[in-house]
Design a protein around this motif. Sequence first.
Motif, PDB file in Angstrom:
ATOM      1  N   TRP A  71      14.346   2.918 -15.833  1.00 12.29           N
ATOM      2  CA  TRP A  71      14.010   3.699 -14.644  1.00 12.29           C
ATOM      3  C   TRP A  71      14.627   3.075 -13.385  1.00 12.29           C
ATOM      4  CZ3 TRP A  71      11.588   8.310 -13.865  1.00 12.29           C
ATOM      5  CH2 TRP A  71      11.190   8.603 -12.569  1.00 12.29           C
ATOM      6  N   PHE A  75      16.816   4.808 -10.535  1.00 10.24           N
ATOM      7  CA  PHE A  75      16.150   5.203  -9.295  1.00 10.24           C
ATOM      8  C   PHE A  75      15.879   4.060  -8.318  1.00 10.24           C
ATOM      9  CE2 PHE A  75      14.913   8.383 -12.480  1.00 10.24           C
ATOM     10  CZ  PHE A  75      15.382   9.526 -11.852  1.00 10.24           C
ATOM     11  N   SER A  81       9.366   3.816  -6.106  1.00 13.14           N
ATOM     12  CA  SER A  81      10.176   4.116  -7.290  1.00 13.14           C
ATOM     13  C   SER A  81       9.602   3.497  -8.555  1.00 13.14           C
ATOM     14  CB  SER A  81      11.608   3.626  -7.074  1.00 13.14           C
ATOM     15  OG  SER A  81      12.376   3.842  -8.231  1.00 13.14           O
TER      16      SER A  81
END
Length: 169
Positions: A71, A75, A81
Amino acid sequence: MKISKTKHLRLIKILPIIFLGLILRLISLNQSFWLDEAITAKVANFSFPEILTFLKGDFNPPLYYLIIKFWADIFGNSEISLRIPSVIFSLLSVFLLFLLAVDLSKNKAKIAALFLATSPLHIYYSQEARAYSLACFLSLLTLFLFQKSLKNSKFWPLFSVSLVAMAFS
């Protein structure tokens, strides 16, 4: 795979509850990391071999760290985030609880989902960059797939995979 009109209507009925859950989870999402979340943020910056080395000395299961690494590579690793995966897993948990409850009691399914969506403890832990929401989601997924497997044997392999994933979270 065709969704029946009844199932489609049920899915539409759960959307406002999930939306409410999302709004409640976004409040205070940008607060500073605390100690364990800072460790998660640090691990998100490691390479995959460094994560595996780190896991040898850590007592937490590896699945969340691997998800958060993937992730963060896409991001970034800001507070918001790194917390979004937990929010997503928590909202998926609300949806899965609804699906589980539909099989048990169609009349109470929305109430069960609403209770989880507005549960202060569930909201609190869904706002942390830790594996709590993932563990809740995988537990509900395993229960859901077990329930499906009892009715249709084609779900046994998925149940088995979810059981292993739950063990690694």
